[in-house]
Scaffold this motif. Structure first.
Motif, PDB file in Angstrom:
ATOM      1  N   UNK B 317     120.772 -40.567  29.518  1.00 16.58           N
ATOM      2  CA  UNK B 317     120.367 -41.460  28.440  1.00 16.58           C
ATOM      3  C   UNK B 317     120.669 -42.909  28.803  1.00 16.58           C
ATOM      4  N   UNK B 318     121.842 -43.103  29.409  1.00 23.25           N
ATOM      5  CA  UNK B 318     122.215 -44.467  29.826  1.00 23.25           C
ATOM      6  C   UNK B 318     121.236 -44.988  30.869  1.00 23.25           C
ATOM      7  N   UNK B 320     117.998 -44.138  31.301  1.00 20.42           N
ATOM      8  CA  UNK B 320     116.721 -44.503  30.700  1.00 20.42           C
ATOM      9  C   UNK B 320     116.947 -45.647  29.742  1.00 20.42           C
ATOM     10  N   UNK B 321     115.938 -46.445  29.515  1.00 20.74           N
ATOM     11  CA  UNK B 321     116.093 -47.556  28.583  1.00 20.74           C
ATOM     12  C   UNK B 321     115.135 -47.446  27.420  1.00 20.74           C
ATOM     13  N   UNK B 322     115.207 -46.322  26.729  1.00 14.51           N
ATOM     14  CA  UNK B 322     114.346 -46.161  25.568  1.00 14.51           C
ATOM     15  C   UNK B 322     114.873 -47.014  24.421  1.00 14.51           C
ATOM     16  N   UNK B 324     115.507 -48.104  20.435  1.00 12.01           N
ATOM     17  CA  UNK B 324     115.918 -47.343  19.267  1.00 12.01           C
ATOM     18  C   UNK B 324     114.892 -47.508  18.145  1.00 12.01           C
ATOM     19  N   UNK B 381     132.069 -31.006  20.408  1.00 10.91           N
ATOM     20  CA  UNK B 381     131.338 -31.514  19.246  1.00 10.91           C
ATOM     21  C   UNK B 381     131.253 -33.029  19.276  1.00 10.91           C
ATOM     22  N   UNK B 382     132.284 -33.660  19.791  1.00 11.36           N
ATOM     23  CA  UNK B 382     132.297 -35.118  19.885  1.00 11.36           C
ATOM     24  C   UNK B 382     131.126 -35.597  20.742  1.00 11.36           C
ATOM     25  N   UNK B 383     131.025 -35.054  21.953  1.00 16.05           N
ATOM     26  CA  UNK B 383     129.964 -35.538  22.850  1.00 16.05           C
ATOM     27  C   UNK B 383     128.594 -35.047  22.414  1.00 16.05           C
ATOM     28  N   UNK B 385     127.497 -34.569  19.382  1.00 11.39           N
ATOM     29  CA  UNK B 385     127.006 -35.422  18.308  1.00 11.39           C
ATOM     30  C   UNK B 385     126.437 -36.712  18.860  1.00 11.39           C
ATOM     31  N   UNK B 386     127.152 -37.318  19.809  1.00 12.70           N
ATOM     32  CA  UNK B 386     126.663 -38.571  20.381  1.00 12.70           C
ATOM     33  C   UNK B 386     125.313 -38.333  21.052  1.00 12.70           C
ATOM     34  N   UNK B 389     122.512 -37.656  18.341  1.00 15.47           N
ATOM     35  CA  UNK B 389     122.175 -38.804  17.492  1.00 15.47           C
ATOM     36  C   UNK B 389     121.522 -39.899  18.333  1.00 15.47           C
ATOM     37  N   UNK B 390     122.028 -40.105  19.541  1.00 15.65           N
ATOM     38  CA  UNK B 390     121.390 -41.084  20.430  1.00 15.65           C
ATOM     39  C   UNK B 390     119.912 -40.768  20.619  1.00 15.65           C
ATOM     40  N   UNK B 393     117.627 -41.158  17.457  1.00 14.61           N
ATOM     41  CA  UNK B 393     117.265 -42.529  17.121  1.00 14.61           C
ATOM     42  C   UNK B 393     116.325 -43.155  18.143  1.00 14.61           C
TER      43      UNK B 393
END
Lengths: 570, 570
Positions: B317-318, B320-322, B324, B381-383, B385-386, B389-390, B393
């Motif tokens: 994700x980092x 790629x530059x999609x 939001x 769950x922490x990662x 969720x990120x 949600x990333x 959006x």
């Protein structure tokens, strides 16, 4: 934008996890788990506070190098009176820390060192935080977002944990007092003792210190919840571009003597009722009952008057046609959510009482007061929330006082019109009026001189201009041009409504201050009336009240702030 | 606009109060308050369901007269697969109601009539609700707002109460099973019996019915929470003018064989582990311990693999530059909040386990597995969720598939550029490409032919156009024009990243389905491992797990939906 969303999620999840750990330590201390002591919790809180202090230092130093012109500000957040309020609460908190240190000195031989370090760190934390909130609570942060987000969310949850820990201590104390009363009346055999240090006090005034600490606790609790709300707004505002322009609010006490007078009577009655309650409760069965009866009569009267005042306010709101704020303001939204969320606390206890009454078979006389009391608590908060939130979302229609001065009868507006269009036409109109003012010297005459001029006169056209959009022409035709008796009547009506509304608001303001006092200083009829504890069992009900009551106390304090805001907006 | 805000507050407060009453009845039933019975709760729920049915009828009839062209729709809400999912769960719920009726027939002599009426009303309610959600879940309501708001919020909280009641029944059942195991092992003397009817079963298959009901409960629980989420989105959408255009999502399983294969292995392993766990737990001390050990090994492996996959996904994700999504979508926001909120449930139990390990002095061997297990649950769950949600959006960059087809190497974008501007320039660029396609017949050649053309050629200028805002000219200069080896490398890279991401997502999707199974069908190591119950005391820990676990189960189901959404977006 991408980093912004990403860090929002990452930081909020971090905050939630810190909060969960803190709550677990608190829970473990409350149920006296073997292997955990009060000291562990204190060390955890000290670490959190130190991290926050470091972060605030970094932030303040970082910002002092920036020019103030570059900074964006959110005018909705961190109003001056809010900052004054938090400074006052911080002062009392500092006093409490001093008392705690004094208490430690008395028992220094047998208390752990953490009990001395904690108040010292807490004082430093308070000073830094008040400085930070005083100068930076309106900041809109647009660079270095990740570290700011983590720091702010850390601060929010640190304050929430300090709040929770204060609430737990206060509840334990209240419970111990209540159990003391019950056992002195011979109702229970369970003894619930607060743990006192195991050595003797060397200074001789430890008991006074301890008493003083518990009187200050309600202020300390308010301080932390308020600080975390302000920090949360800062967190929410990161990366927001504030578009709306905030008008200066005026605060004057002109013509509100009646509302103030009634409110002060309520305040005086409250102090009397609380005094009687605290003196009488738990002495004997009859004096307890009379204390409860007096308290219920007092509450029912006040709550009924407040509900009535709020309903009148809502009717006035329906009559006026103020447009709603369009811009997304995290601060107003938070206010609304906090009001509804905090009200849920007392809705829970009130519904508990009502259902307990319906479940239970046998009744004491004074328990019957419980029913109207609980119903009124629910209704009053229900309508008051609607009242406050409706007015908070109101557009302030006098950007520079001009429209306010001449008081155009507002109800001319077609209610379905698009707001942003209205806004600009109002401003155009205001500018026109301004120009006229410059020309004629006296603005007041324009409307009064208009009476003789008929529909087609140029003056009149200029006035109709601001609703004269092409697609609304037919509507406009039906609107009467202001002629003498109607327009002056409308003027009088509008002014009367405004004065009435101000009186209502100041009355509600003082009543909410009044109703904050009893639960904050130990009047807990939910404990003392005994019915609910009988129905649900002692511990379930006590746990429920201990969780719900802090929210109910916070509700009163927060509605005081919000009503002040509403008052300034009217 | 004014009525809109007003009715939002009024209706949400109404909903909260209904919810509180229902929760009190539920609580009173759970702690067996004298004067309240299961019957009262059921009557209350029946009344709520009947009101909702009436409202839905009114709404459906009201809408059938409107033309479909007038209706606004929110494409983010109520996706087709979501509606298929809810229909499936509704089917199982209907089956459960049939079993309940069968059970009632068996015990008809000694069960209250409410136990027969309840499943009948519930079936009708389910049918109406599925019809309503199937045809109206994307509606954006813009007229008659007040009644719509009240009806929708009533439906939301009715479903939440039905969910809470199902959760309470299920928890009680699980607790009874657990206590049975403990007492058969000789650990406790407390007997916790489920209340069975006092007469004999006349049909002879009541026990089978009862067993079947408990197997279906997990589906019923999902049904209600899902329905209330969809209804909440509808409520939030009232009065919203949907501005964003939603693109059709594509769902194809091309090139994801590897991820699917790994995921299916996990699914098979899960079924095996659950089978072993349920067979072995509670038989004897050693078989219990071996069941726990196997379960922990299995969970640690799966959670570790998932965390690793998610971290790789985040790195992609980092890279790629999609951009939001800018538009406010209540549906995406709710998804994000539900994920974080539901994850809090298992964070609570996991932190409880970790702190219990640190507080406790003596350890059993298998409790040591608890530490990495709990840490991994939190981290995973922490990662995740990120990750979810990333990507939720993320702007879907191929509005009509064209950009996707030629696969422009995306990282040309300067990350700080204003998004809305980018959007339009992308579209302009796409149109240009389209025109060229019409002219040249084959689009693929454009880029490949470009290699020889230098910076100043007109083609190249056209391509650079879409980042060529006047204030970013210097940045643009530094961007290399695509030449042959680099561009084909980038093409390959981008395609590889996409395939990898799809594999990761489908793997996570299957893993989340797998992890939903154990807690939903009775694997509760938090009960069986015994450490936490020892540290915190039996009832505090059981109450905590009973409250937190349903959220944890819901988390898995909800992340399955969200991952499906993410998969379609990639």
């Amino acid at each position: 934008e991408k980093i912004y969303k990403h860090s929002e999620i990452t930081s909020s999840q971090y905050g939630i996890n810190v909060f969960i750990i803190g709550l677990f330590l608190l829970l473990a201390c409350s149920i006296q788990v073997v292997g955990v002591s009060e000291r562990d919790l204190k060390i955890f809180l000290i670490i959190l506070m130190l991290i926050q202090i470091l972060w605030m230092l970094w932030y303040i130093l970082r910002n002092s190098t920036k020019k103030s012109a570059q900074k964006e500000k959110d005018g909705h957040a961190g109003a001056r009176w809010l900052r004054c309020g938090i400074s006052f609460f911080a002062l009392t908190t500092t006093a409490m820390d001093a008392l705690k240190l004094g208490y430690f000195v008395g028992y220094r031989d047998c208390m752990p060192l953490a009990d001395a370090v904690y108040p010292v760190v807490h004082v430093i934390h308070t000073l830094f935080q008040v400085y930070f909130l005083w100068f930076h609570s309106q900041d809109v942060i647009n660079s270095y977002k990740t570290l700011e987000r983590f720091g702010l969310i850390h601060s929010v949850f640190t304050n929430l944990l300090l709040w929770a820990s204060a609430v737990a201590t206060e509840s334990k104390h209240q419970l111990a007092e209540h159990m003391g009363r019950l056992s002195s009346l011979g109702f229970v055999n369970i003894s619930f003792e607060e743990i006192n240090p195991l050595c003797n006090c060397t200074t001789g005034i430890c008991h006074e210190f301890s008493k003083g600490i518990y009187y200050i606790y309600p202020f300390n609790i308010e301080y932390h919840i308020l600080a975390s709300a302000m920090l949360y707004v800062l967190w929410k505002n990161i990366g927001n571009h504030i578009k709306h322009h905030v008008n200066k609010r005026s605060f004057d006490l002109h013509g509100v003597a009646f509302g103030t007078f009634l409110g002060l009577i309520v305040l005086a009655a409250t102090i009397g009722a609380v005094f009687i309650y605290i003196c009488r409760i738990g002495r004997s069965k009859t004096s307890s009952e009379s204390a409860l009866t007096i308290y219920y009569w007092y509450s029912i009267t006040v709550l009924f008057a407040m509900s009535l005042a709020t309903v009148i306010g809502l009717i006035l709101y329906k009559m006026e046609n103020k447009p709603t704020v369009q811009a997304h303001s995290p601060s107003i939204k938070l206010d609304a959510n906090l009001l509804v969320g905090a009200a849920s606390g007392s809705w829970i206890t009130s519904w508990g009482s009502i259902l307990a009454l319906t479940f239970s078979g046998s009744y004491q006389t004074y328990t019957w007061f419980n029913l109207p009391y609980s119903v009124l608590v629910i209704v009053q908060k229900y309508v008051q929330n609607i009242f406050i939130i409706d007015y908070l979302y109101c557009e302030n229609k006098h950007p520079d006082g001009i429209v306010d001065d001449i008081e155009i009868p507002v109800p001319i507006f077609p209610s379905e019109a698009v707001l942003s269009e209205n806004r600009t036409t109002i401003e155009a109109f205001t500018d026109e009026v301004k120009e006229k003012k410059d020309k004629d010297g006296n603005i007041g005459n324009i409307i009064l001189e208009d009476n003789t001029a008929e529909k087609n006169s140029p003056d009149n056209n200029a006035k109709n201009n601001f609703i004269d959009n092409s697609n609304e022409k037919d509507k406009t035709q039906s609107v009467q041009p202001p002629d003498n008796p109607t327009s002056s009547n409308k003027l009088r009506d509008s002014r009367f409504r405004k004065v009435l509304l101000k009186n209502l608001t100041i009355f509600l303001f003082l009543c909410n201050i009044s109703l904050w006092i009893p639960p904050a200083f130990g009047c807990r009829p939910q404990y003392d009336n005994g019915l609910e504890a009988l129905v649900y069992g002692f511990s379930p009900w006590i746990i429920l009240v201990d969780i719900a009551l802090p929210f109910s106390i916070f509700y009163r304090m927060h509605s005081v702030y919000s009503l002040f805001d509403v008052y300034c907006k009217i």
